[in-house]
Design an enzyme around this catalytic site. Structure first.
Site, mmCIF file in Angstrom:
data_model
loop_
_atom_site.group_PDB
_atom_site.id
_atom_site.type_symbol
_atom_site.label_atom_id
_atom_site.label_comp_id
_atom_site.label_asym_id
_atom_site.label_seq_id
_atom_site.Cartn_x
_atom_site.Cartn_y
_atom_site.Cartn_z
ATOM 1 N N HIS A 112 43.796 42.010 47.650
ATOM 2 C CA HIS A 112 45.173 42.138 48.118
ATOM 3 C C HIS A 112 45.478 43.591 48.475
ATOM 4 C CE1 HIS A 112 45.375 43.244 43.860
ATOM 5 N NE2 HIS A 112 46.432 43.975 44.164
ATOM 6 N N ASP A 114 48.884 46.014 47.932
ATOM 7 C CA ASP A 114 50.019 45.883 47.021
ATOM 8 C C ASP A 114 51.326 45.582 47.743
ATOM 9 O OD1 ASP A 114 48.484 46.323 44.737
ATOM 10 O OD2 ASP A 114 48.733 48.493 44.828
ATOM 11 N N HIS A 268 42.285 45.791 47.697
ATOM 12 C CA HIS A 268 41.527 46.034 46.465
ATOM 13 C C HIS A 268 41.600 44.807 45.576
ATOM 14 C CE1 HIS A 268 45.695 47.203 45.665
ATOM 15 N NE2 HIS A 268 45.496 46.794 44.428
ATOM 16 N N ARG A 283 50.165 51.975 36.645
ATOM 17 C CA ARG A 283 50.288 52.204 38.087
ATOM 18 C C ARG A 283 51.653 52.757 38.455
ATOM 19 N NH1 ARG A 283 50.158 47.151 42.104
ATOM 20 N NH2 ARG A 283 52.396 47.473 42.268
HETATM 21 O O1 LIG Z 1 43.274 46.023 37.628
HETATM 22 C C1 LIG Z 1 42.769 46.487 38.654
HETATM 23 O O2 LIG Z 1 41.632 46.915 38.702
HETATM 24 C C2 LIG Z 1 43.572 46.487 39.924
HETATM 25 C C3 LIG Z 1 45.013 46.328 39.639
HETATM 26 C C4 LIG Z 1 45.827 46.273 40.874
HETATM 27 O O3 LIG Z 1 45.692 45.427 41.695
HETATM 28 C C5 LIG Z 1 46.815 47.340 41.078
HETATM 29 O O4 LIG Z 1 46.946 48.220 40.239
HETATM 30 O O5 LIG Z 1 47.499 47.306 42.105
HETATM 31 FE FE LIG Z 2 46.993 45.833 43.337
#
Ligand SMILES: O=C(O)CCC(=O)C(=O)O
Ligand SMILES: [Fe+2]
Length: 311
Positions: A112, A114, A268, A283
């Protein structure tokens, strides 16, 4: 890297050299490790510019050894790159740090970009490793600009003409409901508590680099004007180029690592291979701009409708 003498300090290489910032590629088409930087809200503008330049060139940049960061200082650093924005449904108003935690089971293991279910989705996300499994739990990023580049001219033409509807109505995080069904259900309810739908061009022109990027990923529901079956075939065809292993880089986390990705030029996903141990990352995201397609047409919001938003 060969040392060159430059009589200007405005090129990315010169900016990086002047600040002691090092940039080392990780994979052939995406990803670089930045060295010589202790992240904080106090970085000078030349260092911030060197980070921005590396981000635009390499799409995802990694920093090791940033254990000194806290949620507060991660947020202060985020402000140097733009305006922080919370997750539209998961964060409370004024809350800018999103815990990415496996406590509900699993991880965001579907490809995806974000928050693409809103028009001006984040331009960058910054993820800090806090509690990392001994083995597994890597994250993989894909370069959506090189994915577009490798299409045939005919496929590029087709992609340029398409518009896709993105929605948050189903949960991208792929949490496995077997771990804690109640927590899983609650998370899904919160994640989709406001239903968003946005129509984006399938090919987005990057506002900084001018590159054409494929704008798809896990929130895509359908291609406008095509049947469900044809939508799926078209999405699979293009998405298959995004996730081709040649377009990807895989990062093996340590606590104190920070990854920043250009959310306008990447997808990602987590690798959900770490069993039932707890994995925690925090994040922050930087507010973005409304995408524009090759034909100059911007993305358009569908839901919530003005009436729904007012309710
Ligand atoms: O947990 C992960 O490695 C990715 C998490 C994710 O998609 C994000 O932080 O936007
Ligand atoms: Fe993500």
């Amino acid at each position: 890297m060969t040392a060159t003498t430059l009589d200007t300090t405005t090129t990315p290489a010169a900016t990086a050299a002047a600040t002691g910032v090092t940039v080392t590629k990780v994979a052939g088409r995406i990803g670089a490790v930045i060295g010589g930087v202790r992240l904080s809200g106090d970085l000078d503008e030349a260092t911030v510019q060197a980070i921005r330049d590396a981000l635009h060139a390499h799409k995802v940049v990694f920093f090791r050894g940033q254990e000194h960061l806290t949620d507060e200082t991660q947020l202060e650093f985020t402000r140097l790159l733009g305006t922080p924005i919370g997750h539209p449904t998961v964060n409370l108003e004024g809350e800018y740090v999103l815990p990415i935690t496996s406590e509900y089971g699993g991880a965001a293991d579907q490809w995806h970009t974000d928050v693409t279910f809103v028009p001006a989705y984040p331009l960058a996300s910054i993820l800090r490793g806090i509690q990392i499994p001994e083995a597994g739990g890597d994250t993989v990023w894909a370069n959506t600009a090189t994915a577009y580049d490798e299409l045939t001219p005919e496929l590029k033409e087709l992609a340029n003409s398409l518009r896709a509807v993105h929605t948050n109505v189903y949960d991208y995080a792929g949490f496995s409901p077997d771990k804690d069904p109640e927590a899983f259900k609650k998370y899904q309810e919160v994640f989709a508590s406001t239903k968003y739908e946005t129509e984006h061009p399938v090919v987005r022109v990057h506002p900084v680099t001018g590159e054409r990027t494929l704008l798809l990923g896990g929130f895509v529901q359908r291609i406008q004007g095509y049947s469900r079956e044809d939508s799926k075939l078209l999405i699979d065809l293009l998405q298959g180029h995004v996730t081709r292993i040649e377009n990807t880089v895989r990062w093996s986390w340590q606590a104190g690592d920070v990854a920043i990705w250009d959310n306008r030029a990447t997808q990602h996903r987590a690798v959900s291979d770490f069993g039932r141990v707890t994995r925690v990352l925090h994040r922050t995201t930087v507010d973005g701009d409304i995408p524009v397609g090759v034909d100059g047409r911007a993305s358009t919001p569908i839901k919530p409708t003005p009436a729904e938003a007012a309710a």
